[in-house]
Design a protein around this motif. Sequence first.
Motif, PDB file in Angstrom:
ATOM      1  N   HIS A 100       0.829  -1.201   0.000  1.00  0.00           N
ATOM      2  CA  HIS A 100       0.000   0.000   0.000  1.00  0.00           C
ATOM      3  C   HIS A 100       0.867   1.256   0.000  1.00  0.00           C
ATOM      4  O   HIS A 100       0.566   2.222  -0.702  1.00  0.00           O
ATOM      5  CB  HIS A 100      -0.957   0.019   1.195  1.00  0.00           C
ATOM      6  N   SER A 101       1.944   1.252   0.773  1.00  0.00           N
ATOM      7  CA  SER A 101       2.805   2.432   0.830  1.00  0.00           C
ATOM      8  C   SER A 101       3.510   2.663  -0.507  1.00  0.00           C
ATOM      9  O   SER A 101       3.674   3.808  -0.937  1.00  0.00           O
ATOM     10  CB  SER A 101       3.821   2.315   1.960  1.00  0.00           C
ATOM     11  N   ILE A 102       3.905   1.598  -1.192  1.00  0.00           N
ATOM     12  CA  ILE A 102       4.528   1.737  -2.509  1.00  0.00           C
ATOM     13  C   ILE A 102       3.512   2.294  -3.511  1.00  0.00           C
ATOM     14  O   ILE A 102       3.836   3.169  -4.318  1.00  0.00           O
ATOM     15  CB  ILE A 102       5.100   0.384  -2.987  1.00  0.00           C
ATOM     16  N   GLU A 103       2.290   1.805  -3.441  1.00  0.00           N
ATOM     17  CA  GLU A 103       1.233   2.277  -4.345  1.00  0.00           C
ATOM     18  C   GLU A 103       0.907   3.751  -4.092  1.00  0.00           C
ATOM     19  O   GLU A 103       0.726   4.532  -5.027  1.00  0.00           O
ATOM     20  CB  GLU A 103      -0.019   1.416  -4.178  1.00  0.00           C
ATOM     21  N   VAL A 104       0.844   4.155  -2.820  1.00  0.00           N
ATOM     22  CA  VAL A 104       0.582   5.556  -2.483  1.00  0.00           C
ATOM     23  C   VAL A 104       1.709   6.442  -3.005  1.00  0.00           C
ATOM     24  O   VAL A 104       1.458   7.519  -3.569  1.00  0.00           O
ATOM     25  CB  VAL A 104       0.396   5.732  -0.957  1.00  0.00           C
ATOM     26  N   ARG A 109       3.588  10.445  -6.920  1.00  0.00           N
ATOM     27  CA  ARG A 109       4.533  10.846  -7.969  1.00  0.00           C
ATOM     28  C   ARG A 109       3.783  11.253  -9.230  1.00  0.00           C
ATOM     29  O   ARG A 109       4.170  12.192  -9.922  1.00  0.00           O
ATOM     30  CB  ARG A 109       5.484   9.685  -8.290  1.00  0.00           C
ATOM     31  N   ASP A 110       2.710  10.525  -9.546  1.00  0.00           N
ATOM     32  CA  ASP A 110       1.935  10.834 -10.749  1.00  0.00           C
ATOM     33  C   ASP A 110       1.129  12.116 -10.600  1.00  0.00           C
ATOM     34  O   ASP A 110       0.959  12.866 -11.563  1.00  0.00           O
ATOM     35  CB  ASP A 110       0.985   9.675 -11.095  1.00  0.00           C
ATOM     36  N   VAL A 111       0.601  12.377  -9.413  1.00  0.00           N
ATOM     37  CA  VAL A 111      -0.308  13.494  -9.201  1.00  0.00           C
ATOM     38  C   VAL A 111       0.428  14.810  -8.936  1.00  0.00           C
ATOM     39  O   VAL A 111       0.055  15.847  -9.476  1.00  0.00           O
ATOM     40  CB  VAL A 111      -1.271  13.175  -8.031  1.00  0.00           C
TER      41      VAL A 111
END
Length: 132
Positions: A100-104, A109-111
């Motif tokens: 979850h932390s990697i996904e966040v 980074r994208d936003v």
Amino acid sequence: MSSRRLLKAASAIREVVSMAILTELRNPRVSGVTVTGVEMSPDMRQAKVHVSIMGSEQKQAECLEALQRSAGFLQAKINDRIETRYTPKLEFVIDKGVKHSIEVARILRDVLPKEEEPEDEESDDESTEPQE
């Protein structure tokens, strides 16, 4: 029962289980496992072992099943190394906190707007030199 005692028992169980998985468990399906934490029931008869498993969903499921099958062996190791009235029954669950932390982090980074990288000083010096 004091929460301090439960935390101390959980910490000891986490240490014993993680070392036994790393050094004594000979199941080839159990690899890439990290014990992230242990939750004890108030009566200390059950312990929920949170594990992080590297790999695909299928590998995680196979590894989790192998860990459940090895629970008796790991309970025996706990019984040998920790002196308690009852040896807790182990239940293994996948800890999704790391994923979850990697996904966040990826989403952030994208936003978030990208910062401009500072130009290299050497390249500035070269471009300002007079050309002959």
